[in-house]
Design a protein around this motif. Structure first.
Motif, PDB file in Angstrom:
ATOM      1  N   SER A 127       1.173  -0.651 -10.437  1.00 46.51           N
ATOM      2  CA  SER A 127       0.662  -1.246  -9.203  1.00 46.51           C
ATOM      3  C   SER A 127       1.564  -0.929  -8.018  1.00 46.51           C
ATOM      4  CB  SER A 127       0.496  -2.761  -9.368  1.00 46.51           C
ATOM      5  OG  SER A 127       1.732  -3.357  -9.695  1.00 46.51           O
ATOM      6  N   PRO A 132      -1.382  -3.089  -2.354  1.00 42.76           N
ATOM      7  CA  PRO A 132      -2.065  -4.120  -3.146  1.00 42.76           C
ATOM      8  C   PRO A 132      -3.521  -4.355  -2.726  1.00 42.76           C
ATOM      9  CG  PRO A 132       0.151  -4.834  -2.601  1.00 42.76           C
ATOM     10  CD  PRO A 132      -0.093  -3.559  -1.838  1.00 42.76           C
ATOM     11  N   SER A 133      -3.806  -4.270  -1.428  1.00 48.89           N
ATOM     12  CA  SER A 133      -5.184  -4.506  -0.983  1.00 48.89           C
ATOM     13  C   SER A 133      -6.117  -3.380  -1.438  1.00 48.89           C
ATOM     14  CB  SER A 133      -5.255  -4.672   0.540  1.00 48.89           C
ATOM     15  OG  SER A 133      -4.852  -3.496   1.193  1.00 48.89           O
ATOM     16  N   TYR A 134      -5.570  -2.178  -1.652  1.00 48.59           N
ATOM     17  CA  TYR A 134      -6.397  -1.080  -2.155  1.00 48.59           C
ATOM     18  C   TYR A 134      -6.820  -1.375  -3.602  1.00 48.59           C
ATOM     19  CZ  TYR A 134      -8.065   3.636  -3.199  1.00 48.59           C
ATOM     20  OH  TYR A 134      -8.854   4.706  -3.560  1.00 48.59           O
ATOM     21  N   VAL A 135      -5.886  -1.854  -4.402  1.00 50.07           N
ATOM     22  CA  VAL A 135      -6.203  -2.194  -5.792  1.00 50.07           C
ATOM     23  C   VAL A 135      -7.249  -3.310  -5.834  1.00 50.07           C
ATOM     24  CG1 VAL A 135      -5.279  -3.087  -7.979  1.00 50.07           C
ATOM     25  CG2 VAL A 135      -3.945  -1.438  -6.642  1.00 50.07           C
ATOM     26  N   THR A 136      -7.050  -4.339  -5.008  1.00 54.57           N
ATOM     27  CA  THR A 136      -7.999  -5.458  -4.964  1.00 54.57           C
ATOM     28  C   THR A 136      -9.401  -4.976  -4.595  1.00 54.57           C
ATOM     29  OG1 THR A 136      -6.252  -6.999  -4.367  1.00 54.57           O
ATOM     30  CG2 THR A 136      -8.510  -7.673  -3.863  1.00 54.57           C
ATOM     31  N   ALA A 137      -9.478  -4.085  -3.597  1.00 53.62           N
ATOM     32  CA  ALA A 137     -10.776  -3.583  -3.131  1.00 53.62           C
ATOM     33  C   ALA A 137     -11.421  -2.606  -4.106  1.00 53.62           C
ATOM     34  CB  ALA A 137     -10.608  -2.910  -1.771  1.00 53.62           C
ATOM     35  N   HIS A 138     -10.671  -2.171  -5.107  1.00 56.37           N
ATOM     36  CA  HIS A 138     -11.179  -1.186  -6.063  1.00 56.37           C
ATOM     37  C   HIS A 138     -11.134  -1.751  -7.480  1.00 56.37           C
ATOM     38  CE1 HIS A 138     -11.668   2.100  -3.161  1.00 56.37           C
ATOM     39  NE2 HIS A 138     -10.735   1.423  -2.510  1.00 56.37           N
ATOM     40  N   GLY A 140      -9.703  -4.372  -8.717  1.00 58.46           N
ATOM     41  CA  GLY A 140      -8.574  -5.187  -9.142  1.00 58.46           C
ATOM     42  C   GLY A 140      -7.727  -4.589 -10.240  1.00 58.46           C
ATOM     43  N   THR A 141      -7.971  -3.317 -10.591  1.00 59.67           N
ATOM     44  CA  THR A 141      -7.167  -2.675 -11.638  1.00 59.67           C
ATOM     45  C   THR A 141      -6.606  -1.350 -11.124  1.00 59.67           C
ATOM     46  OG1 THR A 141      -8.977  -1.368 -12.591  1.00 59.67           O
ATOM     47  CG2 THR A 141      -8.680  -3.623 -13.426  1.00 59.67           C
ATOM     48  N   THR A 142      -5.441  -0.987 -11.625  1.00 60.28           N
ATOM     49  CA  THR A 142      -4.873   0.308 -11.237  1.00 60.28           C
ATOM     50  C   THR A 142      -5.704   1.457 -11.791  1.00 60.28           C
ATOM     51  OG1 THR A 142      -3.331   0.282 -13.106  1.00 60.28           O
ATOM     52  CG2 THR A 142      -2.506  -0.562 -10.995  1.00 60.28           C
ATOM     53  N   ALA A 145      -8.408   1.927  -9.258  1.00 57.95           N
ATOM     54  CA  ALA A 145      -7.781   2.413  -8.024  1.00 57.95           C
ATOM     55  C   ALA A 145      -7.416   3.885  -8.161  1.00 57.95           C
ATOM     56  CB  ALA A 145      -6.547   1.580  -7.697  1.00 57.95           C
TER      57      ALA A 145
END
Length: 196
Positions: A127, A132-138, A140-142, A145
């Protein structure tokens, strides 16, 4: 020996095993992709008047889940304050997008300078390689993302941006495009592979 192998596995199963090995070899080789970009103020949105320029290469390995970034830049008007990859724009090669990678900047990126070089390999399963907001918007997982970022780069909808003290929104940037790689005959069973 061949007769013994054929008897143990049967001709169809043997063919399936050979095919699986061949496909595995192709997949392992085809997992690496290279993209390049030329960085300039004219590529910014809106364009920035700057003598600053640079080049960058990103090497993606979607089996090892790594992304190697190499950057060289020079003649910036202001001193560097941050650098990262943005994704994904609505249209290839144009527009703006949020920061996808490490914020506020790549670890160890040369800050406070007008020229420099940089080389890092990111583990895209971590992560810490993302905003962090990119992971959340995609999702919620790496994993998601990573898939979305790699797809944005492949689609020409991701760009590298270098921000400076005189251009907080970015002084130079460039969209990723596939590196020129001709059709080649690989050493993996002499199978012809075409790279994107």
């Amino acid at each position: 020996m061949n007769m013994l192998v054929t008897r143990l596995f049967g001709p169809r199963r043997l063919l399936a095993v050979v095919a699986a090995i061949a496909i595995g070899s192709i997949s392992a080789h085809a997992a690496q992709f290279q993209y390049v970009t030329n960085l300039s103020g004219a590529n910014e949105s809106p364009p920035v008047v700057s003598l600053g320029a640079g080049t960058a290469t990103v090497d993606i390995d979607n089996v090892a889940h790594t992304m190697r970034l190499q950057v060289a830049f020079y003649n910036l008007t202001g001193n560097t304050t941050a650098s990262h990859i943005h994704a994904a724009t609505a249209v290839a090669g144009a527009g703006t997008a949020g920061v996808a990678t490490t914020t506020p900047t790549f670890a160890g990126f040369p800050l406070g300078v007008k020229s420099g070089t940089y080389d890092i390999t990111l583990n895209m399963t971590l992560s810490s390689s993302y905003n962090p907001s990119y992971v959340t918007a995609h999702g919620g997982t790496t994993a998601q993302a990573e898939a979305d970022l790699f797809q944005a780069i492949a689609d020409g909808k991701a760009y590298l941006n270098i921000h400076t003290s005189t251009s907080a929104g970015g002084e130079i940037r460039g969209f990723w495009v596939p590196a020129s790689t001709p059709t080649t005959e690989t050493t993996w069973g002499r199978i012809k592979a075409i790279y994107r």
